[in-house]
Design an enzyme around this catalytic site. Structure first.
Site, mmCIF file in Angstrom:
data_model
loop_
_atom_site.group_PDB
_atom_site.id
_atom_site.type_symbol
_atom_site.label_atom_id
_atom_site.label_comp_id
_atom_site.label_asym_id
_atom_site.label_seq_id
_atom_site.Cartn_x
_atom_site.Cartn_y
_atom_site.Cartn_z
ATOM 1 N N ASP A 280 45.393 36.138 46.791
ATOM 2 C CA ASP A 280 45.692 37.475 47.280
ATOM 3 C C ASP A 280 46.938 37.985 46.551
ATOM 4 O OD1 ASP A 280 45.621 39.832 48.763
ATOM 5 O OD2 ASP A 280 45.190 38.799 50.639
ATOM 6 N N GLU B 106 47.045 45.986 57.154
ATOM 7 C CA GLU B 106 47.630 44.650 57.137
ATOM 8 C C GLU B 106 48.713 44.497 58.213
ATOM 9 O OE1 GLU B 106 47.981 42.723 53.317
ATOM 10 O OE2 GLU B 106 46.798 44.308 52.363
#
Length: 627
Positions: A307, A515
């Site tokens: 990521d 997020e």
């Protein structure tokens, strides 16, 4: 003698870097895939192999850098559009990607780079692209074929801008709605998320040769898909983003892993590793799950990518002992590192690790082989540059109709009428006067949520093009019906005018987020939406439409609300909301998440011993279309 040897080696490196390839079989599309990969790898220097394993932010790149280092991949982070202009045209996107690609093609071996982007609910970084409901809503449709068609439309519009690599789908099983990424999950039940992996066949296509499971396939005008975030990201303690998932092996295999079985079987090309940990071990460091299970047991043949800054975030504070984290991540089985702090420093560290036997050459070769396999299968060696030919497909009427269909199928009717009243929905199109109110009634940015043009989205009404719910209602009702719109009506006005309205539609919900910025321990409807809802619904028969990425606290106010609709994050096709409110189509959606009564019940999922929901998983009232 040592100095002489050093200069000799330096000269050999320079000569090798300047030597054109002699075995051109890797450029011959008629050669078997394995031969093409070996032909190319046998001619690559260690430095060239290492730089195939890096993905850098496009804002740190230029054509010269791509040529000099033969960098494997670029990423447009959310908001990183051509010239940082969020209204950049599709043509500008194509030109930008091609400029970088020409740099890569001018490198010694001419290896094309992979340009990537987060196309998580359509090509959501492109101004005026077709945008679809976020995954939490799509889970409510229970329609894998719809999701496959959405994947195909997303692939076509993404590819139309020259981009062959999309970071989708998210196949997390979200077990706690306090998590800020819960709307990226299709639902709380593993079986539902498994069904929705059908989107991979829309994004990548279906291999007509039915080759071995685990081998990537990317069809014409399709994109390289990415199943994420491996694995257990939806099960973290208290729903805290990037936190620790506590589960034994059987629980991990039963809850969080099965969607990866299906994704690999359907030929997904890449898998992104999660920031989160499993029983205290960072997933970016978990060789057992990445190498042994994913690549070994599941026989995944695509490549594994970190990521964003995933290696940096293996430690607290981020980035301390980065060389050790990098070595650990690569040896765990990660093939491509997304956005290291510095690409040339990445090369130096990686080369040092290999030279000192801290990373075996076999691990480098495995990573590069996987990356090249995906590039060859995607046809990048044959067609590395894009043109404008697919641009007319962007936001075409067929795709807009698909988005509108997805909106109406994703809506869940939770309440329809009080004990002493008949059902309020379908709403009458012909009434003397109606009230539309609420913070989310006339705002496209709020309808779309996060990951829209920018990472965190925006509350701007001109973020993209589309139809707000207010506009959709106005276009649906009878021309004789008078619509009054007051975003936040005050008590005095409502007390004075309440008897003038036949009914009210109140649209409230969450602000956009993405997020960790969406982690929320309270899950209340923010003001002034909450007051508007209470003030209106305590005085006028009302439908409340909730725009949110997850269930919110609603039980204390439910007695005032005559009809309640969970609309999730529907995107810009607000006409789909009006379609079912007014009976052009019936409500069919079923909850993909349990709707809790109180946040102190969380986490609470279907099957739990303390299961006591306000509305259970799978609940959803239905209505019939009005003739």
């Amino acid at each position: 003698m040592r100095m002489a040897m050093f200069f000799l080696l330096a000269i050999l490196v320079v000569l090798t870097a300047a030597t054109p390839p002699t075995d051109l079989r890797y450029k011959d599309r008629n050669q078997p895939l394995g031969i093409r990969i070996r032909s190319l790898m046998n001619q690559m220097t260690l430095e060239e192999k290492i730089m195939q394993m890096v993905q850098i932010d496009k804002r740190q790149a230029n054509a010269e850098l791509m040529q000099r280092y033969s960098i494997g991949s670029l990423i447009s982070a959310a908001g990183a559009s051509p010239n940082e202009d969020h209204r950049a045209t599709p043509e500008q996107w194509v030109d930008m990607v091609n400029e970088y690609q020409r740099g890569s093609l001018a490198s010694r071996l001419g290896i094309p780079m992979l340009y990537s982007i987060d196309s998580v609910h359509g090509h959501n970084s492109l101004y005026r692209a077709t945008l679809f409901p976020h995954n939490v809503g799509l889970g409510c449709t229970r329609d894998p074929d719809l999701v496959r068609r959405i994947g195909a439309a997303t692939a076509l519009e993404t590819r139309a801008t020259g981009i062959p690599f999309a970071f989708a789908p998210c196949i997390a099983v979200c077990k706690d709605p306090r998590w800020g990424r819960c709307y990226e999950s299709y639902g709380e039940e593993t079986s539902l998320v498994r069904q929705m992996t059908e989107i991979i066949r829309g994004l990548q296509g279906v291999d007509p040769s039915n080759s071995f499971p685990g081998v990537p396939y990317i069809g014409r005008d399709k994109v390289i898909g990415c199943a994420k975030h491996y694995v257990g990201d939806g099960g973290t303690t208290r729903g805290i983003d990037e936190n620790n998932t506590v589960a034994n092996w059987n629980e991990m295999m039963r809850i969080h892993m099965p969607a990866y079985f299906d994704s690999v079987a359907k030929g997904v090309s890449t898998i992104m590793v999660s920031y989160s940990s499993w029983n205290g071990i960072k997933m970016h460091a978990n060789r057992t799950l990445v190498t042994n299970f994913l690549k070994g047991t599941l026989r995944f043949r695509g490549f594994v990518i970190s990521d964003w800054n995933g290696v940096d975030r293996m430690t607290t504070p981020w980035g301390v002992e980065y060389p050790v984290s990098l070595m650990t991540a690569i040896n765990a089985g990660i093939d491509m590192i997304m956005v290291p702090p510095n690409a040339t420093e990445f090369l130096r560290l990686m080369k040092s690790h290999v030279d000192n036997n801290r990373i075996p050459m076999s691990r480098i070769d495995d990573a590069v082989r996987r990356i090249l396999r995906v590039k060859f299968v995607a046809g990048l060696f044959e067609q590395p540059l894009a043109d404008y030919s697919l641009i007319p497909e962007i936001a075409n009427q067929r795709h807009k109709d698909l988005a509108r269909e997805a909106v109406r199928k994703s809506l869940v009717l939770l309440k329809n009428g009080n004990a002493n009243n008949n059902p309020l929905i379908p709403l009458p199109k012909k009434s003397p006067r109606i009230l539309v109110a609420g913070s989310h009634a006339n705002n496209l940015g709020l309808q779309c949520g996060g990951w829209t043009i920018d990472w965190q989205g925006s509350s701007s009404n001109n973020l993209t093009s589309g139809t707000t719910i207010l506009s959709a209602i106005s276009q649906t009702i009878d021309p004789s019906t008078q619509v009054t719109y007051i975003e936040n009506p005050d008590v005095e006005t409502l007390t004075r005018d309440s008897n003038q309205y036949s009914y009210a539609v109140v649209v409230v919900g969450e602000p956009p987020y993405a997020e960790q910025y969406g982690d929320n321990a309270n899950l209340t409807i923010p003001e002034p939406g909450l007051s508007s809802m209470n003030n209106v619904c305590s005085r006028i028969r009302c439908v409340v439409v909730v725009i949110s990425g997850r269930p919110l606290v609603i039980e204390p106010y439910l007695h005032h609300i005559e009809a309640l609709v969970a609309a999730w994050l529907p995107g810009p096709e607000g006409q789909g909301v009006a379609d079912v409110l007014y009976g052009n189509y019936g409500f069919t959606g079923k909850l993909s998440r349990t709707w809790f009564k109180r946040v102190d019940q969380l986490p609470m999922n279907v099957g739990d011993s303390h299961y006591d929901p306000l509305f259970p998983y799978g609940f959803g009232l239905t209505t019939n279309p009005v003739a």
